[in-house]
Design a protein around this motif. Structure first.
Motif, short mmCIF file in Angstrom:
data_model
loop_
_atom_site.label_atom_id
_atom_site.label_comp_id
_atom_site.label_asym_id
_atom_site.label_seq_id
_atom_site.Cartn_x
_atom_site.Cartn_y
_atom_site.Cartn_z
N ILE A 237 41.83 50.53 38.15
CA ILE A 237 41.29 51.03 39.42
C ILE A 237 41.97 50.18 40.48
O ILE A 237 41.57 49.05 40.75
N HIS A 240 40.59 50.09 46.79
CA HIS A 240 39.19 50.34 47.16
C HIS A 240 39.01 51.65 47.92
O HIS A 240 37.89 51.98 48.28
N PHE A 244 38.69 54.97 44.45
CA PHE A 244 37.23 55.12 44.38
C PHE A 244 36.79 56.49 44.88
O PHE A 244 36.04 57.20 44.20
N ARG A 264 40.41 56.30 35.11
CA ARG A 264 39.55 55.92 36.23
C ARG A 264 38.18 56.59 36.13
O ARG A 264 37.14 55.94 36.30
N PHE A 268 34.69 54.60 35.76
CA PHE A 268 33.62 54.72 36.76
C PHE A 268 32.32 55.19 36.12
O PHE A 268 31.24 54.70 36.48
N ALA A 291 30.71 49.28 41.47
CA ALA A 291 30.99 50.64 41.90
C ALA A 291 29.68 51.40 42.00
O ALA A 291 28.78 51.21 41.18
N PHE A 298 33.20 57.65 44.52
CA PHE A 298 32.55 56.35 44.36
C PHE A 298 32.90 55.47 45.56
O PHE A 298 33.76 55.79 46.37
N PHE A 300 33.27 51.11 46.64
CA PHE A 300 33.33 49.72 46.17
C PHE A 300 32.34 48.87 46.98
O PHE A 300 32.38 48.86 48.22
#
Length: 305
Positions: A237, A240, A244, A264, A268, A291, A298, A300
């Motif tokens: 990942i 940010h 995400f 990823r 997650f 996360a 998502f 961070f």
């Protein structure tokens, strides 16, 4: 897109150089009786399309601007090396860029000094993968191994990929220097290498977790003590923002973009379901956080919330 080490260095040289980060020890958490600390290796300077090139540009700008990221770049991701200390082992995850990759990176000696360590104190160097900012730091200014007392540990699939003499011919022109540089450093540490496979407990409390895609054999690591755990992600990942918010988007930084996207999403799902802390090599604020769900992606959350 044609990104080479020369392109990186030229781009970096045209920007004001930053000194070593003012807080070489960036973040720290406890995992049972052990300590997990991130120390800085500096930062990279990357052209924006190195990551954003394959993405849907009409959807990209709103995502980046919402997070205060300039879509035009340049990008300056942190390089966070993870240091794990349990009283017996002093483990460094990845070795940083060393002196030859980029002038804004390769600051690991400052980072170790900030936490009262020298390279001789490191018992194990564990690699997530063999890209330049993760392995070139195994050699010092004189091209000698830096971590002279350490066992160097790498996933078998990752080692085999970079060791293969055909990799330099098949990796593509943009990454030819990556292959040459990785092989040269692997040859230098060959006598102190231990290899491992997915799911293996490589050291007490540290298990390898396959997270392929960014590179063919990329590994993450679950560090666990009882009910407390954290995942060292490397570049699985890698930022940010889009990683995400839009984990399914393909990134130009990944060697197998489709596999990396699948990785990823899987990570997650696990990180959020287990509320597991994470450590990202290029995440801000030292890279330690969690996360959480945000819209259809998502977000961070830095720190130990």
């Amino acid at each position: 897109m044609h990104i080479t080490r020369r392109t990186f260095l030229t781009g970096a040289a045209s920007l004001p150089m930053l000194a070593a980060l003012p807080r070489p020890s960036l973040a720290e958490i406890r995992i049972g009786e052990a300590t997990l600390t991130t120390v800085s290796d500096g930062h990279l300077v990357l052209p924006a399309d190195f990551i954003f090139g394959p993405m849907p540009q009409d959807q990209l700008d709103p995502v980046l601007r919402d997070l205060g990221v300039d879509p035009a770049g340049p990008l300056k991701p942190e390089c966070n090396l993870t240091l794990y200390r349990d009283g017996s082992n002093t483990v460094l995850f990845d070795a940083g860029s060393g002196p030859d990759f980029m002038p804004t990176a390769g600051k690991i000696l400052d980072g170790l000094e900030a936490v009262g360590l020298t390279p001789e104190d490191i018992t194990h160097v564990v690699f997530t993968h063999a890209h330049p900012d993760h392995i070139w730091g195994v050699l010092d200014d004189f091209d000698d191994p830096l971590f002279v007392n350490a066992i160097h540990m790498m996933g078998r699939a990752e080692w085999d990929y970079w060791w293969n003499p055909e990799t330099v011919n098949t990796i593509g022109a943009a990454r030819t220097t990556f292959a040459v540089g990785a092989r040269r450093r692997m040859e230098a540490i060959e006598g102190s290498v231990a290899m491992f496979d997915d799911g293996q407990e490589i050291l007490p409390g540290i298990a390898a977790v396959a997270s392929h895609g960014h590179t063919p054999g990329h590994m993450s690591f679950e560090i666990r003590n009882g009910s407390e755990a954290a995942m060292v992600l490397g570049d699985a990942i890698g930022n940010h923002h889009v990683a995400f918010r839009k984990p399914g988007w393909h990134s130009g930084s990944d060697q197998d973009a489709e596999m990396a996207a699948e990785t990823r999403r899987s990570l997650f799902d696990r990180l959020t379901a287990e509320r597991m802390r994470l450590v990202g090599f290029h995440l801000p604020g030292g890279g330690i956080g969690r996360a959480d769900h945000f819209d259809d992606g998502f977000i961070f959350l830095p720190g130990d919330a």
